[in-house]
Each structure stands twice: as structure tokens, then as C-alpha cells.
Design an enzyme around this catalytic site. Structure first.
Site, PDB file in Angstrom:
ATOM      1  N   TYR A   1       0.608  -1.448  -0.593  1.00 42.31           N
ATOM      2  CA  TYR A   1      -0.051   0.333   0.356  1.00 42.31           C
ATOM      3  C   TYR A   1       1.030   1.421  -0.018  1.00 42.31           C
ATOM      4  O   TYR A   1       1.642   1.684  -0.811  1.00 42.31           O
ATOM      5  CB  TYR A   1      -1.267   0.101   0.809  1.00 42.31           C
ATOM      6  CG  TYR A   1      -2.285   0.943   1.023  1.00 42.31           C
ATOM      7  CD1 TYR A   1      -3.538   0.252  -0.052  1.00 42.31           C
ATOM      8  CD2 TYR A   1      -1.908   2.064   1.871  1.00 42.31           C
ATOM      9  CE1 TYR A   1      -3.652   0.988  -0.758  1.00 42.31           C
ATOM     10  CE2 TYR A   1      -3.500   2.853   0.996  1.00 42.31           C
ATOM     11  CZ  TYR A   1      -4.244   2.158   0.856  1.00 42.31           C
ATOM     12  OH  TYR A   1      -5.144   3.424  -0.120  1.00 42.31           O
TER      13      TYR A   1
ATOM     14  N   ARG B   1      -9.276  10.663  -7.785  1.00 43.45           N
ATOM     15  CA  ARG B   1      -8.114  11.751  -7.060  1.00 43.45           C
ATOM     16  C   ARG B   1      -7.345  10.235  -6.221  1.00 43.45           C
ATOM     17  O   ARG B   1      -7.347  10.268  -4.727  1.00 43.45           O
ATOM     18  CB  ARG B   1      -8.967  11.927  -5.962  1.00 43.45           C
ATOM     19  CG  ARG B   1      -7.574  13.110  -5.197  1.00 43.45           C
ATOM     20  CD  ARG B   1      -8.804  13.311  -3.930  1.00 43.45           C
ATOM     21  NE  ARG B   1      -9.217  12.483  -3.088  1.00 43.45           N
ATOM     22  CZ  ARG B   1      -8.560  11.838  -2.110  1.00 43.45           C
ATOM     23  NH1 ARG B   1      -6.984  12.301  -1.980  1.00 43.45           N
ATOM     24  NH2 ARG B   1      -8.844  11.336  -1.493  1.00 43.45           N
TER      25      ARG B   1
ATOM     26  N   LYS C   1      -5.989  -2.204  -1.564  1.00 46.18           N
ATOM     27  CA  LYS C   1      -7.321  -1.701  -0.152  1.00 46.18           C
ATOM     28  C   LYS C   1      -7.593  -3.518   0.473  1.00 46.18           C
ATOM     29  O   LYS C   1      -8.029  -4.054   1.831  1.00 46.18           O
ATOM     30  CB  LYS C   1      -8.005  -0.950  -0.202  1.00 46.18           C
ATOM     31  CG  LYS C   1      -7.474   0.294  -0.302  1.00 46.18           C
ATOM     32  CD  LYS C   1      -7.715   0.848   1.640  1.00 46.18           C
ATOM     33  CE  LYS C   1      -7.314   2.463   2.062  1.00 46.18           C
ATOM     34  NZ  LYS C   1      -8.038   2.891   1.583  1.00 46.18           N
TER      35      LYS C   1
ATOM     36  N   GLU D   1     -13.464   5.070  -2.522  1.00 52.46           N
ATOM     37  CA  GLU D   1     -11.987   5.478  -2.276  1.00 52.46           C
ATOM     38  C   GLU D   1     -11.237   5.727  -3.680  1.00 52.46           C
ATOM     39  O   GLU D   1     -11.652   5.365  -4.546  1.00 52.46           O
ATOM     40  CB  GLU D   1     -11.578   3.597  -2.581  1.00 52.46           C
ATOM     41  CG  GLU D   1      -9.578   3.680  -2.156  1.00 52.46           C
ATOM     42  CD  GLU D   1      -8.846   4.391  -0.532  1.00 52.46           C
ATOM     43  OE1 GLU D   1      -8.755   4.531  -0.417  1.00 52.46           O
ATOM     44  OE2 GLU D   1     -10.702   3.844   0.392  1.00 52.46           O
ATOM     45  N   ASP D   2     -10.915   6.860  -3.004  1.00 52.02           N
ATOM     46  CA  ASP D   2      -9.962   7.883  -3.532  1.00 52.02           C
ATOM     47  C   ASP D   2     -10.975   8.838  -4.971  1.00 52.02           C
ATOM     48  O   ASP D   2     -10.983   8.933  -6.402  1.00 52.02           O
ATOM     49  CB  ASP D   2      -9.229   6.845  -4.224  1.00 52.02           C
ATOM     50  CG  ASP D   2      -7.839   7.374  -3.865  1.00 52.02           C
ATOM     51  OD1 ASP D   2      -7.958   8.342  -2.461  1.00 52.02           O
ATOM     52  OD2 ASP D   2      -6.868   6.692  -3.714  1.00 52.02           O
TER      53      ASP D   2
ATOM     54  N   ASP E   1     -13.699   5.245   2.506  1.00 54.47           N
ATOM     55  CA  ASP E   1     -11.828   5.398   3.791  1.00 54.47           C
ATOM     56  C   ASP E   1     -11.771   6.909   4.128  1.00 54.47           C
ATOM     57  O   ASP E   1     -10.751   7.509   5.031  1.00 54.47           O
ATOM     58  CB  ASP E   1     -11.134   4.487   2.618  1.00 54.47           C
ATOM     59  CG  ASP E   1     -10.053   4.807   4.232  1.00 54.47           C
ATOM     60  OD1 ASP E   1     -10.437   4.283   5.272  1.00 54.47           O
ATOM     61  OD2 ASP E   1      -9.159   4.629   3.643  1.00 54.47           O
ATOM     62  N   ASP E   2     -11.927   7.924   2.372  1.00 56.46           N
ATOM     63  CA  ASP E   2     -10.627   9.444   2.473  1.00 56.46           C
ATOM     64  C   ASP E   2     -11.834   9.960   4.083  1.00 56.46           C
ATOM     65  O   ASP E   2     -10.760  11.208   4.160  1.00 56.46           O
ATOM     66  CB  ASP E   2     -10.885  10.075   1.202  1.00 56.46           C
ATOM     67  CG  ASP E   2     -10.575   8.568  -0.157  1.00 56.46           C
ATOM     68  OD1 ASP E   2      -8.785   8.087   0.181  1.00 56.46           O
ATOM     69  OD2 ASP E   2     -11.082   8.402  -0.189  1.00 56.46           O
TER      70      ASP E   2
ATOM     71  N   ASN F   1      -0.692  11.979   1.444  1.00 56.64           N
ATOM     72  CA  ASN F   1       0.025  10.510   1.138  1.00 56.64           C
ATOM     73  C   ASN F   1       0.525  10.994  -0.288  1.00 56.64           C
ATOM     74  O   ASN F   1      -0.476  11.700  -1.132  1.00 56.64           O
ATOM     75  CB  ASN F   1      -0.475   9.250   1.011  1.00 56.64           C
ATOM     76  CG  ASN F   1      -0.539   8.994   2.302  1.00 56.64           C
ATOM     77  OD1 ASN F   1       0.180   8.276   2.673  1.00 56.64           O
ATOM     78  ND2 ASN F   1      -1.526   8.520   3.168  1.00 56.64           N
TER      79      ASN F   1
END
Length: 641
Positions: A189, A242, A260, A332-333, A355-356, A497
Site C-alpha cells: 500500500y 483522485r 485496500k 475510495e479516491d 475511507d478518505d 500521501n
């Protein structure tokens, strides 16, 4: 089942009989009662094979689906070169082996054990001679594989080696990851997965999930049915707009759902077969990718507006129809403008989690609760300043406000006054209200405009500085020194990150604060020596939270995610930080015990689900920690008859 349904393969097999019983490594291609092919892995075959004239049909009972089906089992053939002798224009039937034996067993990642197959297994499953004669234990395989990995100097090469192992030997992959989590987490990850996504088109070997495109509108349910596993419990989905702090990577964002979900299994114990990575490809606005001959996605600009909304609505409906109400869908993203809208739209009707927004918030809140043991006071006694007001920043801010409100019983609006946010245009204040995006408006406070972070630090005098900007080196020496001038122990969290996007490094934080900072980051940093003392920083990694959260939702049969579950997860994680950790300046526990940590988080989340009447699995287990641990997938090899 009518034998005519397999007439296309009858030439390949002659009349013979075969007896199958007990537990075997199975990869069964079945025709169900509707005449559609299905694949079931790991079923028990209880019935005796019937002798028929033509293809061998094995009557099996799928123990999971509780239905009887007919299975085509590959046998001997007078025409073994049927595929080679067909013309280029002829259609051939793609056949699969039903019982994973012989050469096919060694090529099946779910059941392959490599050199760990015992002498008896090699005889029973026709692999004698297909392997070197030595028989080794799984522990020795782990030792050898780790030794091989450590020969690579480039992290991306280690990532590729790990992905190759996952495609070759699934249990060894997870055994390796579970037992060496601190060393391998940065490989599978962040930060390495970011580089892998950037180069995904070049390093792509085999698909590891579902790719659904804007061109598939009207067919999404059909595409979901193409996935071989039917009992899906967790889906991680991205549209690639993103990816970490790297921007729009389009279809190449698939590395994120794959990574993930490997952590859901390794850290949370969710079965690999119950995990489904999905990329929604609506195009990309990344010109570099559009002009890259190796790009694997749609070569078009991103679909937006109603077209995008209709695709996502069809996707969400199809997932619920195919897998039921209790499948967890993790967004996610996604870019800010879609992330907040999707979460708000589907939270009331689906088991969804971003999650973000929520995972990051939960892990940061846990770190702050732990940090209070070092600096004293309650959350309400502190002032928080954020650099970054996107998904992560506003999500963290909201969860902190909820916890303050819960502790003080003050209105949420009052709790928000402890929290200030800075975006690309400066401090978020009331005078900017009309130009703010909707998710930033709750954070606008009465204050004169401030455009610079350093000036904001001087004006607000925060005790906690949190970076979620995605812009590296924004916590400058002047910023950290100013924080340290009015805080004995400034709390500094550089969360962006990958490593290149971190607001500052651990070395900078400790050096500029003269060793007084309580520091944690999104990507890992090594120990830092300053004035003869070694400082070990924590990693505010979402991997602390989402695997345990997912396990808790599954073991309780939760049908919705509630904010109180996120608070429970934060408190459970903070409770795992011992006095020994605190004395070392750590605000997060080591990852070495992550499965036990995940079990405790799962127990608190499940308990909250039962308390809120959102659970559907009854009766409630008396010991949720023990129950969660008992439900975890084991990467140890199974024994084959």
C-alpha cells in the site's frame, strides 16, 4: 441438466466412471438450473459420479448455495487435439477443469501450496513429478520469500514481486503479509502503491478485479455476474479521479482497490474470495495518460453530470440486487465533488463507507485521543488548525467536533468553533461564505481574512496542526517553530500521501521543534536522532481502522454505517495504545499486533451496531472480540485428502 447443453464438448470425453468424495481443492464450472454457467471454488462433492455416454457429468451439491448442479469433468479423449485441429474460423468452447488436480492445481492460486504439498497430496492429486522432490513447511517458504524480496532495492520491484506471489500462491502471500506487516505494508500500500498506479499500464499483467466503463451503462448487473465469486462481503470501488495525492489516474487507479482489499484480508481477516475490487472508468482528464500508448483505460475525457450520476446509480442498484443489503461498499479516491455527494446520497439506503472522509477521520481522532495522554486536557481544551479542506480535512474536523459534542454535550455547531480550516485561498471565514463549496460552509467562522498558513498559525494559535493538503513541504520551518513557540508539546500531523506529498518529514518536525513535537504522518518515516535521543514517529494510517470496521460490520450483519460506529472505532484504537507506547512518544500502537487490534475495533463497532438496532445477525455473540477472531481468515495451508 440436459446432456444437449454440453454437446459442444462431448467429443472430448468418452464414457468412463469416476468416484469423487470428501474435501478436495475444487474449481467447479457448473451449469445452474437456469442454464447459466457458474463457478464455485472449494465446494464439497458428496455424490458419486454417474456413468454417461459422452461427457462425464458429476452431480454435486454446492454446500453454500444448497443447490444441486451438473459438472463437466475433463476426462480422456480420442480427439485430444480438438482445439489444435480446428480452423481459425471455427468456434471452440473454453473449458475449465472441475477438480483442481495435477498441473491445474499448481496454477490455481487459491489452492496452490508450491513445495509444501505433502508426499500423500502429490500422489492423491497427480502432481508427483510436477514439483522438485523436496517437501518444505510454509514457514520455510515465508523465510525464503522474504529473503528474495529483500534482495530488491527498488520498492516498486518488491510490489511487483508481491503481486506475482498473490497471483501464484494466495495463502503464502497473506501469510507473508500478516507476519511481516510493518515491513510489507509500505510495499503493498502507500507509498509504493502510488507509483504502481502511475505505472499500472506498464506493469499490468493479469486483471485482479472488475472494470466497469461508462460504455457499459445498462449492462452492469450482467458484468457483476461475470465475477466468479457470488458471496461478496466487501467491495472497494474507485473512479480513479483522485488517487492519493497524485491526481487523476483514470483506470490505472485499480491498484488502490486491490491494495485496500489485500489489507482487509491480511489485517481484518476478511476472506479473499469475499472481496471485490472495482474500477469505474468514465475516462480521464490526464492528458499524459490519454497520450500514453500503454494506457489501459478509456481514451476520452471524464463523463460528468447526469451521465455520471446515472452510471453510479445503476452500479449501486446492481450491487445491492446481486449481493444483498449487507455488502459493504467502500468509496475510495473519488474527487471531492463526487465523494461527498455519493456518501450523502447512498448512506441512507446502502452499507457505504468513504475511507478518505470517514476512515481518515477515525484514525486521526484515535491519535488525538492518545496524544491527550501526553499533553493533557480534553479535546475541548484544544484548538485545531487544518491545512486542507477537502474530503480528509473536513471529514476529520467533523468527527473531532462530534466527539467534542459527545464529551461536553454541547451543540455540534458550538463544538465546530474549536476547529479552523485553511484551503488554497486561506482561512475559511464567514466573509467567503458565498464562494465556498457546500462541504466547507459549516467551517466558516468570524475572523478577518488570512491568506497565509503562517499568519493563520499566529492568529489562531492552535495546539494541533493537521495537514491534509496533498502538497508537500507546506509545514515550513517558520510554521513549526511558531507552533513550538506557544506550545510545550505541539501536535503536528502531516497526513498527505505518498511520502513526497507529506507536509513535512519526521526529521523536520523534531528538529524544528527541538524534539518537543508529537508527530505522526500518513506515510511512514524512519526513526530520527536529535540531540542524542532517538524519536520514533507514528503512522496515521487508515489501515488501523477500515479492516476492523469492516469485520465489525460483517460479524454483526450491519445494514448501515453510523457516525457512532466511527467514534467507537477511534476509541477502540486509542485504547490499544499502552503506557509503554506513550513513553516513547507514540500515539498509535505498533502494526505487529494489528489483527488483535482489528478484533477489538470490530467488537466495538459490532456492539454499536447492536445498540443502534442496525445489526441483523442474531443472537449477539457474548464475547465479540473472541467471535471476531474466530471469523478471521487463516493464511495457513489447508490439508487435502
Amino acid at each position: 441438466m440436459n446432456n444437449n447443453s454440453v454437446s459442444g464438448v462431448s467429443r472430448m470425453m468418452q464414457s468412463q466412471s469416476l468416484r469423487v468424495s470428501g474435501r478436495y481443492p475444487m474449481v467447479v464450472s457448473m451449469m445452474n438450473r437456469n442454464g447459466r454457467p457458474e463457478t464455485s471454488v472449494g465446494v464439497s462433492v458428496d455424490n458419486v459420479v454417474k456413468e454417461v455416454n459422452g461427457p462425464i457429468l458429476v452431480e454435486v451439491v454446492d454446500c453454500k448455495l444448497k443447490q444441486q448442479s451438473s459438472v463437466v469433468v475433463e476426462g480422456s479423449s480420442d480427439d485430444m487435439y480438438i482445439e489444435d485441429t480446428s480452423t481459425k474460423d471455427e468456434y471452440v468452447t473454453p473449458l475449465s477443469v472441475s477438480v483442481a488436480s495435477g498441473y491445474s492445481l499448481l496454477r490455481n492460486p487459491r489452492h496452490n501450496k508450491g513445495l509444501a504439498f505433502t508426499e500423500n497430496e502429490r500422489d492423491a492429486h497427480y502432481i508427483r513429478g510436477l514439483l522438485p522432490p523436496v517437501v518444505v513447511k510454509q514457514d520455510l517458504q515465508v523465510k525464503k520469500t522474504m529473503n528474495d524480496l529483500r534482495q530488491y532495492e527498488v520498492p516498486l520491484h518488491k510490489y511487483q514481486a508481491m503481486m506475482a506471489l498473490q497471483e501464484r500462491n494466495e495463502r503464502l502471500f497473506y501469510k507473508l503479509l500478516v507476519e511481516n506487516v510493518e515491513e510489507l505494508l509500505p510495499i503493498v500500500y502507500t507509498p509504493t502503491v502510488g507509483e504502481a498506479c502511475q505505472k499500472y499500464g506498464t506493469i499490468f499483467k493479469r486483471p485482479q478485479g472488475l472494470f466497469i466503463t461508462i460504455e457499459d451503462k445498462g449492462r452492469i448487473l450482467e458484468i457483476l455476474n461475470n465475477w466468479p465469486e457470488k458471496d461478496i462481503q466487501v467491495i472497494v470501488v474507485t473512479d480513479g479521479e483522485r488517487i492519493l495525492g497524485l491526481g487523476d489516474l483514470g483506470c490505472q487507479g485499480m491498484g488502490i482497490p486491490v491494495g485496500k482489499l489485500s489489507l482487509y484480508t491480511a489485517l481484518g481477516g476478511i476472506r479473499p474470495s469475499a472481496c471485490l475490487p472495482i474500477t469505474i472508468d468514465v475516462g480521464t482528464n490526464n492528458e499524459k495518460l490519454l497520450n500514453d500508448e500503454f494506457y489501459i483505460g478509456l481514451r476520452q475525457k471524464r463523463a460528468t453530470g447526469q451521465e455520471y450520476a446515472e452510471l453510479m446509480n445503476e452500479f449501486m442498484s446492481a450491487v445491492k440486487q446481486n449481493y444483498g443489503e449487507k455488502v459493504l461498499i467502500q468509496f475510495e479516491d473519488f474527487a471531492n465533488h463526487n465523494a461527498f455527494d455519493l456518501l450523502a446520497k447512498y448512506s441512507p439506503t446502502h452499507l457505504v463507507f468513504n475511507d478518505d472522509i470517514q476512515g481518515t477521520a477515525s484514525v486521526v481522532l484515535a491519535g488525538l485521543i492518545s496524544a491527550l495522554k501526553l499533553v493533557g486536557g480534553s479535546l475541548a481544551d484544544h484548538r485545531f488548525l487544518f491545512l486542507g479542506a477537502g474530503e480528509a480535512g473536513t471529514g476529520i474536523a467533523e468527527l473531532i467536533a462530534l466527539e467534542i459534542s459527545k464529551q461536553t454535550r454541547a451543540p455540534l455547531e458550538e463544538a465546530r468553533k474549536k476547529i479552523w480550516l485553511v484551503d488554497s485561498k486561506g482561512l475559511i471565514v464567514k466573509s467567503r461564505l458565498n464562494s465556498l463549496q457546500h462541504f466547507k460552509k459549516p467551517w466558516a467562522q468570524e475572523h478577518q481574512p488570512v491568506t497565509d498558513l503562517l499568519d493563520a498559525v499566529k492568529a489562531i494559535r492552535p495546539t494541533v496542526l493537521i495537514g491534509s493538503s496533498g502538497v508537500g513541504q507546506t509545514f515550513t520551518k517558520e510554521v513549526v517553530e511558531t507552533m513550538s513557540s506557544f506550545n510545550k508539546k505541539p501536535i503536528i500531523l502531516a497526513l498527505s500521501n505518498p511520502t513526497s506529498k507529506s507536509e513535512c518529514t519526521a526529521e523536520q518536525a523534531y528538529t524544528w521543534s527541538e524534539g518537543r513535537a508529537i508527530f505522526a504522518s500518513g506515510s511512514p518515516f524512519g526513526p530520527v536522532e536529535y540531540n542524542g535521543k532517538v524519536y520514533v514517529s507514528g503512522q496515521s494510517n487508515n489501515a488501523y481502522i477500515f479492516p476492523g470496521l469492516g469485520l465489525g460490520l460483517i460479524i454483526s450483519g450491519a445494514i448501515r454505517v453510523h457516525d457512532d460506529m466511527l467514534l467507537a472505532a477511534s476509541e477502540a484504537l486509542a485504547a490499544q495504545v499502552t503506557l509503554e507506547h506513550i513513553e516513547k512518544g507514540l500515539i498509535y500502537p505498533p502494526f505487529t499486533n494489528i489483527r488483535k487490534i482489528s478484533a477489538h475495533i470490530a467488537a466495538k463497532v459490532a456492539a454499536k451496531a447492536y445498540e443502534l438496532d442496525l445489526a441483523s445477525r442474531f443472537p449477539q455473540p457474548e464475547n465479540l472480540v473472541a467471535y471476531g477472531e474466530s471469523c478471521m481468515y487463516s493464511p495457513n495451508y489447508q490439508k487435502y485428502r
